[in-house]
Write a protein that holds these residues in place. Structure first.
Motif, PDB file in Angstrom:
ATOM      1  N   UNK A   1       0.984  -1.280  -0.039  1.00 50.31           N
ATOM      2  CA  UNK A   1       0.116   0.087  -0.042  1.00 50.31           C
ATOM      3  C   UNK A   1       0.946   1.293  -0.148  1.00 50.31           C
ATOM      4  N   UNK A   2       1.861   1.208   0.620  1.00 52.88           N
ATOM      5  CA  UNK A   2       2.719   2.476   0.699  1.00 52.88           C
ATOM      6  C   UNK A   2       3.566   2.657  -0.479  1.00 52.88           C
ATOM      7  N   UNK A   3       3.941   1.375  -1.065  1.00 53.60           N
ATOM      8  CA  UNK A   3       4.658   1.689  -2.515  1.00 53.60           C
ATOM      9  C   UNK A   3       3.541   1.963  -3.477  1.00 53.60           C
ATOM     10  N   UNK A   4       2.325   1.646  -3.390  1.00 50.15           N
ATOM     11  CA  UNK A   4       1.381   1.947  -4.506  1.00 50.15           C
ATOM     12  C   UNK A   4       1.315   0.854  -5.269  1.00 50.15           C
ATOM     13  N   UNK A   5       1.642  -0.597  -4.764  1.00 46.80           N
ATOM     14  CA  UNK A   5       1.406  -1.557  -5.535  1.00 46.80           C
ATOM     15  C   UNK A   5       0.267  -2.503  -5.482  1.00 46.80           C
ATOM     16  N   UNK A   6      -0.257  -3.478  -6.388  1.00 44.71           N
ATOM     17  CA  UNK A   6      -1.455  -4.235  -5.950  1.00 44.71           C
ATOM     18  C   UNK A   6      -1.154  -5.225  -4.592  1.00 44.71           C
ATOM     19  N   UNK A   7      -2.303  -5.284  -4.207  1.00 39.52           N
ATOM     20  CA  UNK A   7      -2.233  -6.432  -2.821  1.00 39.52           C
ATOM     21  C   UNK A   7      -3.798  -6.031  -2.144  1.00 39.52           C
ATOM     22  N   UNK A   8      -3.527  -6.937  -0.801  1.00 45.08           N
ATOM     23  CA  UNK A   8      -4.948  -6.839  -0.059  1.00 45.08           C
ATOM     24  C   UNK A   8      -4.942  -5.540   0.615  1.00 45.08           C
ATOM     25  N   UNK A   9      -6.067  -4.724   0.490  1.00 44.34           N
ATOM     26  CA  UNK A   9      -6.041  -3.570   1.385  1.00 44.34           C
ATOM     27  C   UNK A   9      -6.885  -3.662   2.627  1.00 44.34           C
ATOM     28  N   UNK A  10      -6.694  -2.809   3.414  1.00 38.06           N
ATOM     29  CA  UNK A  10      -7.451  -2.544   4.694  1.00 38.06           C
ATOM     30  C   UNK A  10      -8.904  -2.430   4.472  1.00 38.06           C
ATOM     31  N   UNK A  11      -9.863  -3.280   5.182  1.00 36.70           N
ATOM     32  CA  UNK A  11     -11.245  -3.311   4.609  1.00 36.70           C
ATOM     33  C   UNK A  11     -11.919  -2.073   4.833  1.00 36.70           C
ATOM     34  N   UNK A  12     -11.884  -1.080   6.020  1.00 33.47           N
ATOM     35  CA  UNK A  12     -12.591  -0.100   6.147  1.00 33.47           C
ATOM     36  C   UNK A  12     -11.925   1.160   4.928  1.00 33.47           C
ATOM     37  N   UNK A  13     -10.527   1.222   5.110  1.00 32.41           N
ATOM     38  CA  UNK A  13     -10.257   2.444   4.117  1.00 32.41           C
ATOM     39  C   UNK A  13     -10.619   1.972   2.762  1.00 32.41           C
ATOM     40  N   UNK A  14     -10.259   0.773   2.254  1.00 34.85           N
ATOM     41  CA  UNK A  14     -10.716   0.474   0.918  1.00 34.85           C
ATOM     42  C   UNK A  14     -12.334   0.556   0.638  1.00 34.85           C
ATOM     43  N   UNK A  15     -13.042   0.247   1.650  1.00 29.87           N
ATOM     44  CA  UNK A  15     -14.502   0.460   1.587  1.00 29.87           C
ATOM     45  C   UNK A  15     -14.947   2.138   1.626  1.00 29.87           C
TER      46      UNK A  15
END
Length: 291
Positions: A131-145
């Protein structure tokens, strides 16, 4: 002015419907449905409600639930062993440790025991690093929501001043990174921020993720701002957020309710993360779930 409601509940239902339709098609081809393991320790009433909601939502869309409730005296070693078992279980695509844990347990170590590919809460060091590097990955549910909700209502973020009140690793920090990736100018505020009201009044996008009832008053909101209330506070009258909903509704252009806003999107994003993990493990072509 009366703010338009950012209806997370309705969007979450649409997303779940899309997931249900897609999984009904692909699960027979794969030979199994997605699997989500939820580990809940103790008897915290709030956790019980959250886990129940997640398990119900899993059943609605066609995700198999594993795990369950464990006694408060369950040891760190026992939980780590259980997570390792789920890491190796081919039926499990996502592992979620329900927080908070009893005080004698080290939640950070347990979260880091989860293999990153099954970390559907997006809290492993690897996924936070992506997330910090801006790469694809599983993101924290509340922020992504939250980001999915803003995107659904086509709220412009590029060039906007965003203030995030709260700096937790669960919501505040990852949400700030996601806003930054969308070209917003992001400021973090917290308990030691002087003149909080002076800062929040500059925000085009104001997000409160503190968990303090009545924290954000109408006088703290810039007219026409987008206000996202991530706070959850249990009162005798029911759930309320951090924002004075009635007062701020007369000032903001958009506003999330509590309940029915961010909480519903958090659960929907958890389901999406589980399905994303499932799709990657089986090299499936994933559709764009948009609601």
């Amino acid at each position: 002015m009366t703010a338009q409601i950012l209806d997370g509940k309705t969007l979450a239902q649409r997303l779940k419907g899309q997931l249900q339709t897609w999984l009904a098609e692909v699960s027979p081809q794969v030979g199994r449905p997605p699997g989500l393991a939820v580990i809940w320790v103790g008897d915290n009433p709030a956790s019980a409600a959250y886990v129940g909601q997640k398990q119900k939502s899993c059943a609605q869309v066609g995700i198999t639930s594993f795990g369950g409730q464990f006694p408060a005296h369950t040891s760190q070693g026992e939980l780590a062993h259980l997570i390792q078992q789920f890491n190796q279980d081919e039926r499990v695509d996502g592992i979620l440790v329900q927080l908070p844990l009893p005080a004698d347990l080290d939640s950070t170590k347990l979260l880091h025991t989860i293999t990153p590919d099954k970390d559907v809460d997006g809290l492993h060091l690897v996924n936070l690093g992506k997330l910090l590097r801006g790469e694809p990955g599983l993101q924290s549910c509340t922020p992504a929501g939250v980001m999915r909700l803003l995107g659904h209502y086509q709220i412009p973020l590029a060039g906007k001043q965003a203030v995030v009140v709260g700096r937790s690793i669960l919501v505040g920090k990852p949400l700030g990174l996601l806003l930054l990736a969308s070209d917003a100018t992001v400021t973090f505020a917290h308990s030691r921020t002087p003149d909080l009201a002076g800062l929040t009044r500059q925000a085009d996008i104001l997000i409160s993720a503190v968990g303090r009832q009545g924290l954000i008053t109408p006088q703290m909101v810039k007219p026409g701002a987008v206000v996202v209330d991530v706070g959850i506070n249990r009162t005798p009258a029911g759930l309320v957020g951090d924002v004075d909903f009635v007062g701020v509704q007369a000032v903001a252009s958009y506003l999330t309710p509590v309940p029915g806003g961010v909480g519903a999107m958090t659960v929907a994003q958890l389901l999406l993360n589980t399905v994303q993990s499932y799709g990657q493990r089986h090299e499936l072509v994933m559709p764009q779930f948009s609601g």
